[in-house]
Design a protein around this motif. Structure first.
Motif, PDB file in Angstrom:
ATOM      1  N   SER A  53       0.649  -1.248  -0.144  1.00 44.14           N
ATOM      2  CA  SER A  53       0.121   0.003   0.043  1.00 44.14           C
ATOM      3  C   SER A  53       0.950   1.323   0.000  1.00 44.14           C
ATOM      4  O   SER A  53       1.932   1.192   0.371  1.00 44.14           O
ATOM      5  CB  SER A  53      -0.844   0.015   1.319  1.00 44.14           C
ATOM      6  OG  SER A  53      -0.219   0.310   2.522  1.00 44.14           O
ATOM      7  N   ASP A  54       0.238   2.326  -0.455  1.00 48.74           N
ATOM      8  CA  ASP A  54       0.943   3.531  -0.279  1.00 48.74           C
ATOM      9  C   ASP A  54      -0.321   4.495  -0.291  1.00 48.74           C
ATOM     10  O   ASP A  54      -1.265   4.152  -0.106  1.00 48.74           O
ATOM     11  CB  ASP A  54       2.027   3.558  -1.691  1.00 48.74           C
ATOM     12  CG  ASP A  54       1.212   3.755  -3.151  1.00 48.74           C
ATOM     13  OD1 ASP A  54      -0.072   3.945  -3.066  1.00 48.74           O
ATOM     14  OD2 ASP A  54       2.045   3.898  -4.128  1.00 48.74           O
ATOM     15  N   ASP A  55       0.070   6.023  -0.496  1.00 52.08           N
ATOM     16  CA  ASP A  55      -0.756   6.967  -0.518  1.00 52.08           C
ATOM     17  C   ASP A  55      -2.156   6.861  -1.312  1.00 52.08           C
ATOM     18  O   ASP A  55      -3.232   7.079  -1.178  1.00 52.08           O
ATOM     19  CB  ASP A  55      -0.261   8.435  -0.545  1.00 52.08           C
ATOM     20  CG  ASP A  55       0.638   8.517   0.472  1.00 52.08           C
ATOM     21  OD1 ASP A  55       0.524   8.170   1.288  1.00 52.08           O
ATOM     22  OD2 ASP A  55       1.508   9.652   0.263  1.00 52.08           O
ATOM     23  N   ALA A  56      -1.665   6.116  -2.617  1.00 53.44           N
ATOM     24  CA  ALA A  56      -2.785   6.118  -3.492  1.00 53.44           C
ATOM     25  C   ALA A  56      -3.888   4.743  -3.281  1.00 53.44           C
ATOM     26  O   ALA A  56      -4.764   4.547  -3.959  1.00 53.44           O
ATOM     27  CB  ALA A  56      -2.129   5.788  -5.101  1.00 53.44           C
TER      28      ALA A  56
END
Length: 106
Positions: A53-56
Motif C-alpha cells: 500500500s501507498d498513499d494511492a
C-alpha cells in the motif's frame, strides 16, 4: 491437493476488451485470436503477489517464474513479444488472470 494444472497466455494487442467487476474479469479477444498454451513443466509455476500500500491505495507486486518444456512452440514467440497476460487454471477448475491489457507482464 492444490496447484496449477495448466497455463495460457495472450498478447495485449489481441485483446478487444478487458473488464473487471467484483474481483472477476472478462476478456474479449479480437477476431481469430485465441489463448496460447504454455507447456509448463510439472510443479514449476511459482508466483508471488504480495499486497502493498501507498498513499494511492493498495497494489500488488507480481513476480515469479515458470519453467517451460524445451519443446514448447511458444518459446520463440515469447522472445519476440515479451509483454503478455497469463491465465492459469487451478485444480478446482477456476482461472486466475495475471496482468491486464494496459499493464501486461514483461
Amino acid at each position: 491437493m492444490g496447484g496449477v494444472i495448466s497455463a495460457d497466455f495472450i498478447y495485449p494487442y489481441e485483446i478487444n476488451f478487458f473488464a473487471t467487476y467484483n474481483g472477476q474479469c472478462r476478456i474479449g479477444l479480437k477476431g481469430d485470436a485465441e489463448w496460447k498454451k504454455l507447456n509448463i513443466q510439472h510443479q514449476s509455476f511459482n508466483l508471488r503477489t504480495p499486497q502493498k500500500s501507498d498513499d494511492a491505495g493498495f497494489f500488488f507486486e507480481i513476480s515469479g517464474s515458470v519453467k517451460l518444456k524445451p519443446s514448447g512452440s511458444e518459446i520463440n514467440s515469447l522472445y519476440l513479444n515479451s509483454y503478455i497476460i497469463i491465465r492459469y487454471q487451478l485444480t478446482d477448475n477456476s482461472y486466475i488472470v495475471i496482468g491486464t491489457d494496459c499493464y501486461p507482464l514483461s
